[in-house]
Design a protein around this motif. Structure first.
Motif, mmCIF file in Angstrom:
data_model
loop_
_atom_site.group_PDB
_atom_site.id
_atom_site.type_symbol
_atom_site.label_atom_id
_atom_site.label_comp_id
_atom_site.label_asym_id
_atom_site.label_seq_id
_atom_site.Cartn_x
_atom_site.Cartn_y
_atom_site.Cartn_z
ATOM 1 N N TYR A 1 8.402 0.158 37.772
ATOM 2 C CA TYR A 1 8.921 0.484 36.444
ATOM 3 C C TYR A 1 8.454 -0.537 35.401
ATOM 4 N N ALA A 2 8.433 -1.823 35.767
ATOM 5 C CA ALA A 2 7.987 -2.840 34.814
ATOM 6 C C ALA A 2 6.565 -2.555 34.331
ATOM 7 N N LEU A 3 5.691 -2.152 35.228
ATOM 8 C CA LEU A 3 4.318 -1.816 34.836
ATOM 9 C C LEU A 3 4.293 -0.581 33.958
ATOM 10 N N PHE A 4 5.097 0.416 34.306
ATOM 11 C CA PHE A 4 5.173 1.654 33.514
ATOM 12 C C PHE A 4 5.596 1.355 32.079
ATOM 13 N N GLU A 5 6.583 0.478 31.928
ATOM 14 C CA GLU A 5 7.073 0.171 30.587
ATOM 15 C C GLU A 5 6.064 -0.641 29.786
ATOM 16 N N ALA A 6 5.354 -1.552 30.435
ATOM 17 C CA ALA A 6 4.452 -2.451 29.721
ATOM 18 C C ALA A 6 3.103 -1.812 29.394
ATOM 19 N N PRO B 1 7.464 7.586 46.672
ATOM 20 C CA PRO B 1 7.975 8.954 46.490
ATOM 21 C C PRO B 1 8.873 9.050 45.266
ATOM 22 N N LEU B 2 8.268 8.902 44.089
ATOM 23 C CA LEU B 2 8.996 8.936 42.833
ATOM 24 C C LEU B 2 8.386 9.987 41.924
ATOM 25 N N ALA B 3 9.231 10.701 41.186
ATOM 26 C CA ALA B 3 8.756 11.698 40.227
ATOM 27 C C ALA B 3 9.598 11.587 38.963
ATOM 28 N N LEU B 4 8.945 11.525 37.822
ATOM 29 C CA LEU B 4 9.641 11.577 36.546
ATOM 30 C C LEU B 4 9.765 13.035 36.119
ATOM 31 N N THR B 5 10.900 13.418 35.592
ATOM 32 C CA THR B 5 11.180 14.824 35.359
ATOM 33 C C THR B 5 11.976 15.023 34.071
ATOM 34 N N PRO B 6 11.781 16.160 33.372
ATOM 35 C CA PRO B 6 12.605 16.459 32.206
ATOM 36 C C PRO B 6 14.020 16.894 32.582
ATOM 37 N N GLY B 7 14.286 17.061 33.853
ATOM 38 C CA GLY B 7 15.621 17.449 34.292
ATOM 39 C C GLY B 7 15.640 18.878 34.817
ATOM 40 N N PRO B 8 16.807 19.398 35.103
ATOM 41 C CA PRO B 8 18.109 18.773 34.827
ATOM 42 C C PRO B 8 18.535 17.726 35.844
ATOM 43 N N GLU B 9 17.776 17.561 36.950
ATOM 44 C CA GLU B 9 18.192 16.610 37.981
ATOM 45 C C GLU B 9 17.155 15.514 38.165
ATOM 46 N N GLY B 10 17.634 14.320 38.410
ATOM 47 C CA GLY B 10 16.772 13.185 38.684
ATOM 48 C C GLY B 10 17.519 12.207 39.565
ATOM 49 N N GLU B 11 17.138 10.919 39.477
ATOM 50 C CA GLU B 11 17.790 9.902 40.285
ATOM 51 C C GLU B 11 17.754 8.572 39.556
ATOM 52 N N VAL B 12 18.567 7.632 40.017
ATOM 53 C CA VAL B 12 18.501 6.265 39.507
ATOM 54 C C VAL B 12 17.246 5.613 40.081
ATOM 55 N N LEU B 13 16.353 5.225 39.205
ATOM 56 C CA LEU B 13 15.088 4.625 39.624
ATOM 57 C C LEU B 13 15.263 3.152 39.981
ATOM 58 N N THR B 14 15.882 2.388 39.078
ATOM 59 C CA THR B 14 16.044 0.953 39.278
ATOM 60 C C THR B 14 17.047 0.435 38.258
ATOM 61 N N PHE B 15 17.219 -0.879 38.215
ATOM 62 C CA PHE B 15 18.138 -1.529 37.272
ATOM 63 C C PHE B 15 17.413 -2.678 36.593
ATOM 64 N N ASP B 16 17.745 -2.922 35.322
ATOM 65 C CA ASP B 16 17.202 -4.108 34.668
ATOM 66 C C ASP B 16 18.173 -5.279 34.863
ATOM 67 N N ARG B 17 17.826 -6.445 34.321
ATOM 68 C CA ARG B 17 18.631 -7.641 34.559
ATOM 69 C C ARG B 17 19.995 -7.574 33.888
ATOM 70 N N PHE B 18 20.192 -6.620 32.964
ATOM 71 C CA PHE B 18 21.483 -6.452 32.313
ATOM 72 C C PHE B 18 22.402 -5.512 33.094
ATOM 73 N N GLY B 19 21.898 -4.982 34.224
ATOM 74 C CA GLY B 19 22.697 -4.054 35.003
ATOM 75 C C GLY B 19 22.635 -2.630 34.511
ATOM 76 N N ASN B 20 21.736 -2.336 33.561
ATOM 77 C CA ASN B 20 21.559 -0.964 33.088
ATOM 78 C C ASN B 20 20.782 -0.163 34.121
ATOM 79 N N ALA B 21 21.188 1.073 34.344
ATOM 80 C CA ALA B 21 20.519 1.945 35.305
ATOM 81 C C ALA B 21 19.422 2.727 34.601
ATOM 82 N N ILE B 22 18.195 2.588 35.070
ATOM 83 C CA ILE B 22 17.056 3.328 34.539
ATOM 84 C C ILE B 22 16.832 4.523 35.452
#
Length: 256
Positions: free
Chosen positions: A50-55, A168-189
């Motif tokens: 995720y860090a690479l995806f964001e940067a 085995p990860l897929a980004l999707t417009p929904g309606p269903e997805g999953e919690v990918l990871t968390f940042d250092r603030f405890g937010n769920a991405i």
């Protein structure tokens, strides 16, 4: 000369980051090195991906992305360099999965021809080596080679890009997805690409409103919003969603 953008889970307590940079300076004097971060949770491939995806969208095209989160170091997993609009150097273990959604690689090479750096000095009975620091011995020399604009064929054999490892990860417009990871603030991405403002998200048995930002709910209340990486995130205003809501990686997320 291409700049190098360096991400790892090495932390800053040990000399590992500095040693990798020293090898880059030795092999490609004057190369610009930018730290994307070294505080990733150890061996956490999802967080690194995720860090690479964001940067990635903010890095200059043609730059070398050197990323090392490598729980399989020293095993049979491959060390690779891959070419897209950016160059990628690191372990072939899925770390680049999300980056390659933005920039599918066109070519890839193994690194078996890379020469490890030669240490300066020593004493009788001591010799460098080991099999657990590929950041120093393979990835940094390969990144320096590419930063100098030298041909990737010199690094090793070309391999089919279809054979590169993906998580085995897929980004999707929904309606269903999953919690990918968390940042250092405890937010769920999450893996959700969108959610309508004013709507609702369900995760971990919680029904959470979708708003523009944290401050649109009261302190201690949960909120879903579009995060800086373009994915739906779940937070608690002035709190940590991970602990407060009992969330974990892989947990289903659903748009209501």
């Amino acid at each position: 000369m291409r700049p190098v953008f360096f991400l790892s889970d090495f932390g800053l307590e040990d000399p590992y980051v500095g040693v990798v940079k020293a090898v880059l300076a030795q092999r490609a004097p004057g190369v610009g090195v930018v730290d994307l971060g070294h505080g990733l949770p150890p061996q956490d491939l999802r967080r690194g991906a995720y860090a690479l995806f964001e940067a990635l969208p903010y890095l200059p095209q043609g730059a070398v992305v050197l990323a090392v989160v490598d729980p399989g170091v020293g095993t049979e997993r491959r060390a690779i360099a891959a070419e897209g609009r950016w160059w990628y150097v690191g372990p072939d273990n899925g770390l680049f999965t999300l980056a390659w959604l933005l920039d599918p690689p066109r070519r890839a090479f193994t690194l078996e021809r890379v020469r490890p750096p030669t240490p300066h000095g020593g004493f009788p009975g001591w010799s460098p080596g080991g099999y657990t620091f590929h950041g120093r011995d393979r990835f940094a020399p390969a990144a320096a080679h590419l930063a100098l604009g030298l041909p990737p064929e010199a690094l090793g054999l070309e391999v089919p890009v279809a054979d590169l490892v993906r998580l085995p990860l897929a980004l999707t417009p929904g309606p269903e997805g999953e919690v990918l990871t968390f940042d250092r603030f405890g937010n769920a991405i999450t893996t959700l690409l969108q959610a309508p403002l004013g709507g609702w998200v369900e995760v971990g048995g919680w029904r959470i409103p979708v708003r523009r930002t944290f401050g649109e709910v009261g302190e201690g209340e949960a909120v879903a919003y579009r995060g800086s990486g373009g994915l739906l995130e779940v937070a608690v205003n002035r709190g940590r969603a991970r602990e407060a809501l009992g969330l974990r990686e892989g947990m289903p997320v659903r748009l209501l």
